[in-house]
Motif scaffolding. Structure first.
Motif, short mmCIF file in Angstrom:
data_model
loop_
_atom_site.label_atom_id
_atom_site.label_comp_id
_atom_site.label_asym_id
_atom_site.label_seq_id
_atom_site.Cartn_x
_atom_site.Cartn_y
_atom_site.Cartn_z
N PRO A 1 0.82 -1.23 0.00
CA PRO A 1 0.00 0.00 0.00
C PRO A 1 0.85 1.27 0.00
CG PRO A 1 -0.87 -1.59 1.57
CD PRO A 1 0.45 -2.13 1.12
N ARG A 2 1.97 1.24 0.70
CA ARG A 2 2.86 2.41 0.73
C ARG A 2 3.44 2.67 -0.65
NH1 ARG A 2 8.51 2.63 4.13
NH2 ARG A 2 9.18 4.72 3.51
N VAL A 3 3.86 1.61 -1.32
CA VAL A 3 4.40 1.74 -2.68
C VAL A 3 3.33 2.30 -3.61
CG1 VAL A 3 5.21 0.43 -4.69
CG2 VAL A 3 6.18 -0.02 -2.42
N LYS A 4 2.11 1.80 -3.48
CA LYS A 4 1.01 2.30 -4.32
C LYS A 4 0.81 3.79 -4.12
CE LYS A 4 -3.15 2.87 -3.42
NZ LYS A 4 -4.58 2.87 -3.00
N ASP A 5 0.79 4.23 -2.86
CA ASP A 5 0.59 5.65 -2.58
C ASP A 5 1.69 6.52 -3.20
OD1 ASP A 5 -1.70 5.06 -1.16
OD2 ASP A 5 -0.73 5.12 0.80
N ILE A 6 2.92 6.02 -3.18
CA ILE A 6 4.04 6.77 -3.75
C ILE A 6 3.92 6.84 -5.27
CG2 ILE A 6 6.54 6.80 -4.11
CD1 ILE A 6 6.81 5.42 -1.35
N LEU B 1 -1.24 -13.60 -1.84
CA LEU B 1 -1.42 -12.18 -2.18
C LEU B 1 -2.90 -11.82 -2.26
CD1 LEU B 1 1.32 -11.69 -4.93
CD2 LEU B 1 1.35 -10.78 -2.61
N ILE B 2 -3.67 -12.72 -2.88
CA ILE B 2 -5.10 -12.47 -3.02
C ILE B 2 -5.78 -12.46 -1.65
CG2 ILE B 2 -7.27 -13.42 -3.90
CD1 ILE B 2 -5.64 -14.50 -6.29
N SER C 1 -5.32 -6.16 -5.26
CA SER C 1 -6.03 -4.94 -5.65
C SER C 1 -5.08 -3.74 -5.67
CB SER C 1 -7.20 -4.67 -4.70
OG SER C 1 -6.74 -4.46 -3.38
N TYR C 2 -4.13 -3.72 -4.72
CA TYR C 2 -3.15 -2.63 -4.70
C TYR C 2 -2.25 -2.72 -5.93
CZ TYR C 2 -4.32 -1.49 0.16
OH TYR C 2 -4.97 -1.10 1.30
N ILE C 3 -1.83 -3.94 -6.28
CA ILE C 3 -0.97 -4.13 -7.44
C ILE C 3 -1.69 -3.72 -8.72
CG2 ILE C 3 0.26 -5.87 -8.81
CD1 ILE C 3 0.67 -7.42 -6.16
#
Length: 207
Positions: free
Chosen positions: A71-76, A124-125, A131-133
């Motif tokens: 989630p942190r990577v997604k936000d970035i 992962l699922i 969903s983040y990926i």
């Protein structure tokens, strides 16, 4: 009662910590429930009270490591008002932090995906990380469609970034014994290598 709950939570955390240590050291297949129970200093029935299967324990370990990272990577990445280089640099820093705390993790993931890709994908699922990926992928595709990024096949972007990111950790002994200069630490090597990762991704995505 409060002390009892605190003790229970502490034991569960100890179990997860032990499982993480053994999984990373021996791999999933090479670690038994008995190994984990012995490492913690409890019996099998107590262990099964918290985790009925090794797969559930793997989910807890994997989720604890990457559950907050993705989630942190997604936000970035989805901060499309930020320059690509800045975003990539922050993502590298996030991964560096996790990999430095868990040096065997990149090689462990590679081995587990080779051993049982479906099992890792299902984990992962179950953790809700897929969903983040997908959000990351969709966000990048939208930026490409809008012309803010060059159109690049996602598979090549993925391979370029993750191979450059993980290789120093997967081949740490090689890096430390052959590639790291005298008077230079592995951390120094990583700091310099980060610039090459950022540059490679910028060249792929920016005009």
């Amino acid at each position: 009662m409060a002390n009892e709950k605190k003790h229970v939570g502490g034991l569960e955390a100890r179990i997860v910590d032990a499982a993480r240590e053994l999984f990373l050291e021996r791999g999933f297949a090479g670690t038994s429930m008995s190994d984990i129970a012995q490492h913690v200093g409890i019996n099998r029935p107590t262990l099964h009270y918290y985790f009925r299967t090794k797969e559930r324990m793997f989910g807890a370990v994997f989720g604890g490591i990457v559950g907050s990272l993705v989630p942190r990577v997604k936000d970035i990445i989805l901060q499309d008002d930020k320059p690509v280089g800045e975003r990539v640099g922050k993502v590298v820093d996030a991964y560096y932090g996790v990999f430095t705390a868990n040096p065997s993790l990149p090689l462990f993931i590679v081995r587990e995906m080779d051993r049982d890709f479906d099992g890792v994908a299902n984990t992962l699922i179950e953790l809700g990380l897929k969903s983040y990926i997908n959000s990351i992928k969709q966000g990048l595709l939208e930026e490409m469609k809008a012309g803010r990024l060059k159109r690049v096949p996602m598979r090549y972007l993925f391979m370029t970034f993750y191979s450059m990111l993980t290789m120093p950790f997967v081949a740490r002994n090689l890096c430390c014994n052959v590639l790291v200069s005298d008077g230079e630490s592995f951390a120094d090597f990583l700091a310099e290598w980060k610039g090459y990762i950022v540059d490679a991704v910028e060249r792929m995505l920016c005009e």
